[in-house]
Design a protein around this motif. Structure first.
Motif, PDB file in Angstrom:
ATOM      1  N   ILE A  47      42.212  43.586  53.792  1.00  8.18           N
ATOM      2  CA  ILE A  47      41.707  42.256  54.134  1.00  8.18           C
ATOM      3  C   ILE A  47      41.230  41.574  52.850  1.00  8.18           C
TER       4      ILE A  47
ATOM      5  N   ALA B  39      43.716  39.017  50.318  1.00 11.29           N
ATOM      6  CA  ALA B  39      44.979  39.241  49.583  1.00 11.29           C
ATOM      7  C   ALA B  39      44.890  38.692  48.160  1.00 11.29           C
TER       8      ALA B  39
ATOM      9  N   ASN C 239      43.068  39.344  44.116  1.00 11.69           N
ATOM     10  CA  ASN C 239      43.390  40.272  43.027  1.00 11.69           C
ATOM     11  C   ASN C 239      43.242  41.740  43.423  1.00 11.69           C
TER      12      ASN C 239
ATOM     13  N   MET D 239      50.405  32.396  51.612  1.00  9.47           N
ATOM     14  CA  MET D 239      50.182  33.214  50.414  1.00  9.47           C
ATOM     15  C   MET D 239      50.296  34.725  50.692  1.00  9.47           C
TER      16      MET D 239
ATOM     17  N   TYR E 138      44.706  38.538  62.834  1.00 11.66           N
ATOM     18  CA  TYR E 138      44.254  39.906  63.092  1.00 11.66           C
ATOM     19  C   TYR E 138      45.141  40.628  64.108  1.00 11.66           C
TER      20      TYR E 138
ATOM     21  N   GLY F  87      36.126  38.069  50.001  1.00  9.48           N
ATOM     22  CA  GLY F  87      34.890  37.558  49.414  1.00  9.48           C
ATOM     23  C   GLY F  87      35.134  36.977  48.043  1.00  9.48           C
ATOM     24  N   ILE F  88      34.084  36.370  47.503  1.00  8.95           N
ATOM     25  CA  ILE F  88      34.247  35.778  46.170  1.00  8.95           C
ATOM     26  C   ILE F  88      33.865  36.797  45.091  1.00  8.95           C
TER      27      ILE F  88
ATOM     28  N   LEU G 191      26.390  36.940  44.609  1.00  6.00           N
ATOM     29  CA  LEU G 191      27.448  36.761  45.618  1.00  6.00           C
ATOM     30  C   LEU G 191      26.925  37.026  47.033  1.00  6.00           C
TER      31      LEU G 191
ATOM     32  N   SER H 176      33.958  44.489  48.744  1.00  5.04           N
ATOM     33  CA  SER H 176      33.313  43.223  48.377  1.00  5.04           C
ATOM     34  C   SER H 176      31.896  43.465  47.851  1.00  5.04           C
TER      35      SER H 176
ATOM     36  N   LEU I  97      28.151  45.484  46.560  1.00  2.00           N
ATOM     37  CA  LEU I  97      28.816  46.494  47.383  1.00  2.00           C
ATOM     38  C   LEU I  97      27.902  47.172  48.415  1.00  2.00           C
TER      39      LEU I  97
ATOM     40  N   ALA J 287      32.825  52.295  45.161  1.00  2.00           N
ATOM     41  CA  ALA J 287      32.155  51.942  43.902  1.00  2.00           C
ATOM     42  C   ALA J 287      32.161  53.147  42.975  1.00  2.00           C
TER      43      ALA J 287
ATOM     44  N   LEU K   7      35.309  54.127  41.053  1.00  2.00           N
ATOM     45  CA  LEU K   7      35.540  53.220  39.917  1.00  2.00           C
ATOM     46  C   LEU K   7      34.553  53.488  38.781  1.00  2.00           C
TER      47      LEU K   7
ATOM     48  N   SER L 209      36.846  39.019  38.275  1.00  2.00           N
ATOM     49  CA  SER L 209      36.394  40.360  37.879  1.00  2.00           C
ATOM     50  C   SER L 209      37.554  41.351  37.909  1.00  2.00           C
ATOM     51  N   ALA L 210      37.225  42.589  37.573  1.00  2.00           N
ATOM     52  CA  ALA L 210      38.240  43.656  37.437  1.00  2.00           C
ATOM     53  C   ALA L 210      39.019  43.856  38.735  1.00  2.00           C
TER      54      ALA L 210
ATOM     55  N   PRO M  74      39.628  48.928  40.136  1.00  2.00           N
ATOM     56  CA  PRO M  74      39.040  48.939  41.478  1.00  2.00           C
ATOM     57  C   PRO M  74      40.085  49.199  42.577  1.00  2.00           C
TER      58      PRO M  74
HETATM   59  N1  LIG Z   1      33.232  47.508  44.722  1.00  2.00           N
HETATM   60  C1  LIG Z   1      33.895  47.352  43.593  1.00  2.00           C
HETATM   61  O1  LIG Z   1      33.998  48.268  42.798  1.00  2.00           O
HETATM   62  C2  LIG Z   1      34.574  46.038  43.305  1.00  2.00           C
HETATM   63  C3  LIG Z   1      35.493  45.944  42.272  1.00  2.00           C
HETATM   64  C4  LIG Z   1      36.139  44.722  42.052  1.00  2.00           C
HETATM   65  C5  LIG Z   1      35.859  43.627  42.862  1.00  2.00           C
HETATM   66  N2  LIG Z   1      34.946  43.764  43.835  1.00  2.00           N
HETATM   67  C6  LIG Z   1      34.642  42.643  44.740  1.00  2.00           C
HETATM   68  O2  LIG Z   1      35.752  42.472  45.610  1.00  2.00           O
HETATM   69  C7  LIG Z   1      35.789  41.109  46.057  1.00  2.00           C
HETATM   70  C8  LIG Z   1      37.204  40.538  45.863  1.00  2.00           C
HETATM   71  O3  LIG Z   1      37.510  40.452  44.488  1.00  2.00           O
HETATM   72  P1  LIG Z   1      38.907  39.807  44.016  1.00  2.00           P
HETATM   73  O4  LIG Z   1      38.927  39.893  42.554  1.00  2.00           O
HETATM   74  O5  LIG Z   1      40.015  40.387  44.822  1.00  2.00           O
HETATM   75  O6  LIG Z   1      38.690  38.281  44.475  1.00  2.00           O
HETATM   76  P2  LIG Z   1      39.846  37.207  44.804  1.00  2.00           P
HETATM   77  O7  LIG Z   1      39.164  35.889  44.808  1.00  2.00           O
HETATM   78  O8  LIG Z   1      41.004  37.414  43.921  1.00  2.00           O
HETATM   79  O9  LIG Z   1      40.295  37.586  46.296  1.00  2.00           O
HETATM   80  C9  LIG Z   1      39.437  37.489  47.379  1.00  2.00           C
HETATM   81  C10 LIG Z   1      40.262  37.085  48.578  1.00  2.00           C
HETATM   82  O10 LIG Z   1      39.436  37.161  49.732  1.00  2.00           O
HETATM   83  C11 LIG Z   1      39.894  36.148  50.598  1.00  2.00           C
HETATM   84  N3  LIG Z   1      38.907  35.873  51.652  1.00  2.00           N
HETATM   85  C12 LIG Z   1      37.787  35.124  51.598  1.00  2.00           C
HETATM   86  N4  LIG Z   1      37.190  35.118  52.801  1.00  2.00           N
HETATM   87  C13 LIG Z   1      37.956  35.853  53.630  1.00  2.00           C
HETATM   88  C14 LIG Z   1      37.863  36.207  55.003  1.00  2.00           C
HETATM   89  N5  LIG Z   1      36.855  35.793  55.780  1.00  2.00           N
HETATM   90  N6  LIG Z   1      38.840  36.989  55.532  1.00  2.00           N
HETATM   91  C15 LIG Z   1      39.861  37.416  54.767  1.00  2.00           C
HETATM   92  N7  LIG Z   1      39.997  37.123  53.460  1.00  2.00           N
HETATM   93  C16 LIG Z   1      39.053  36.343  52.910  1.00  2.00           C
HETATM   94  C17 LIG Z   1      40.136  34.962  49.669  1.00  2.00           C
HETATM   95  O11 LIG Z   1      40.927  33.957  50.294  1.00  2.00           O
HETATM   96  C18 LIG Z   1      40.798  35.647  48.513  1.00  2.00           C
HETATM   97  O12 LIG Z   1      42.209  35.656  48.639  1.00  2.00           O
HETATM   98  C19 LIG Z   1      34.694  40.378  45.261  1.00  2.00           C
HETATM   99  O13 LIG Z   1      33.534  40.263  46.048  1.00  2.00           O
HETATM  100  C20 LIG Z   1      34.444  41.289  44.080  1.00  2.00           C
HETATM  101  O14 LIG Z   1      33.147  41.159  43.546  1.00  2.00           O
HETATM  102  C21 LIG Z   1      34.291  44.933  44.070  1.00  2.00           C
END
Ligand SMILES: NC(=O)c1ccc[n+]([C@@H]2O[C@H](COP(=O)([O-])OP(=O)(O)OC[C@H]3O[C@@H](n4cnc5c(N)ncnc54)[C@H](O)[C@@H]3O)[C@@H](O)[C@H]2O)c1
Ligand SMILES: O=C(O)C[C@H](O)C(=O)O
Length: 334
Positions: free
Chosen positions: A28, A30, A32, A60, A87, A101-102, A113, A141, A144, A166, A169, A246-247, A251
């Motif tokens: 969930i 799509a 990075n 997308m 879904y 998430g962002i 965040l 997200s 975490l 977490a 990673l 971010s990375a 991850p």
């Molecule tokens: N836990 C870890 O180790 C770790 C590592 C890297 C990133 N992250 C976190 O993961 C999250 C995503 O990172 P990213 O780089 O992929 O961001 P991103 O912006 O590239 O992708 C996030 C995607 O989530 C989608 N989204 C937003 N709300 C949604 C919803 N209600 N339902 C379904 N999709 C939804 C967005 O449209 C977007 O495509 C961030 O919060 C980031 O901080 C955590």
């Protein structure tokens, strides 16, 4: 001439009606991390994959899924990948990775965040509860530890079925830096970090070794502390280099390892954000601890004997998580 034309291959009905099925893995978000996670999972043929995002992203997810599918003849995998905003396509998943998430940008902390992502996780959790009641859910997200706590609360699933990525990673970053320092293979480094996914993460030197040799015999304490500090700030280092987010490669690979642990019932002994109740005296919060991960999700939390200073650092990390969860609860109630 016509007799020479082979008939279109029509598999015997026993093929079509096979009761064997591949694991259904839904990712969930799509973006990075999500798309890269789908990539790693497909390349390792862990199952069929559904890549889901919000309706506003329109086609997308379908575009990314089709692109990934078209890499399959080259890479040699038969996983099916579907992109969707519904879904219905994710129903009855075996494993769900939540990356919705962002991400943060330079100058932000993960905690910035909290408000936006807590609302996103709440809505995603409600959908998962309805559509995949038996799934193992791996939250990614940020921030975490608070996000996985919220996912557990919203779904009401057993604690074994909801966990966070977490530690795999953070430990991989630590292993990478140790291998760079010593000029040895990353494969020979075994390490453990515990606590929250943030600046308070706790290294456990007694569980860190290089080819079986305790790391403390190879690196002096001051240098080791510098490497730990770089690990603690490993996410921020990537954010400051990327500037736009971010990375995601590491991850996503970490998520794929956790998915593999479930779909292959690997019984991996890995650090995961797991709900600790009596364990380590945490009292009902998600925090990074070593666990056994298999088809049932988090099958066991492993309790170590920590030194006095490790216990104090772990407690500090747990307190930071508790503070963040309290702030989240206030924000969501307001
Ligand atoms: N836990 C870890 O180790 C770790 C590592 C890297 C990133 N992250 C976190 O993961 C999250 C995503 O990172 P990213 O780089 O992929 O961001 P991103 O912006 O590239 O992708 C996030 C995607 O989530 C989608 N989204 C937003 N709300 C949604 C919803 N209600 N339902 C379904 N999709 C939804 C967005 O449209 C977007 O495509 C961030 O919060 C980031 O901080 C955590
Ligand atoms: O640093 C971030 O914001 C993303 C992630 O938590 C990471 O550690 O790379």
């Amino acid at each position: 001439m016509g007799a020479c034309i082979a008939k279109a291959f029509s598999p015997p009905s026993s093929f079509q009606e096979s009761t064997m099925r591949r694991a259904k893995i839904t990712v969930i978000g799509a973006g990075n991390v999500g798309a890269t996670c789908a990539h790693w999972c497909a390349a390792a043929e862990l199952g069929d994959i559904v890549l889901l995002d919000i309706p506003q992203t329109e086609d997308m997810p379908a575009g990314k899924a089709l692109d990934l599918m078209q890499s399959s003849p080259i890479m040699g995998f038969d996983s099916k990948i579907v992109g969707t905003t519904s879904y219905d396509d994710a129903a009855d998943s075996d494993v769900i990775v939540v990356t919705a998430g962002i991400p943060r940008k330079p100058g932000m902390s993960r905690d910035d965040l909290l408000s936006t992502n807590a609302r996103i996780i709440t809505s995603v959790g409600e959908e998962i509860k309805k559509s995949s009641p038996n799934a193992v859910v791996i939250v990614v997200s940020n921030p975490l530890d608070a996000m996985v706590q919220q996912m557990w609360k919203v779904t009401g699933f057993d604690r074994s079925k909801v966990c966070g990525q977490a530690g795999v990673l953070d430990t991989a970053r630590y292993r990478t830096f140790l291998a760079m320092e010593l000029g040895v293979s990353v494969e020979d480094i075994s390490a453990l970090l515990m606590g929250g996914h943030g600046d308070t993460m706790v290294p456990i030197p007694s569980c860190t070794s290089v080819g079986g040799i305790p790391v403390t015999q190879l690196i002096d304490p001051a240098r080791l502390e510098e490497i730990v500090e770089r690990t603690r700030k490993g996410g921020a280092e990537i954010v400051s280099l990327l500037k736009t987010g971010s990375a995601y490669y590491a991850p996503a690979a970490a998520c794929a390892q956790m998915v593999e642990a479930v779909v292959k019932d690997k019984k991996r002994c890995i650090p995961v954000a797991a709900l600790c109740e009596s364990e380590y005296g945490v009292g009902g919060y998600y925090v990074g601890v070593p666990v056994i991960m298999g088809s049932a999700g988090v099958e066991k939390v492993i309790e170590l004997n920590l030194t006095e200073s490790e216990t104090a650092d772990f407690q500090k990390s747990v307190d930071a998580v508790k503070g963040l969860v309290a702030t989240m609860d206030e924000l969501l109630a307001g």
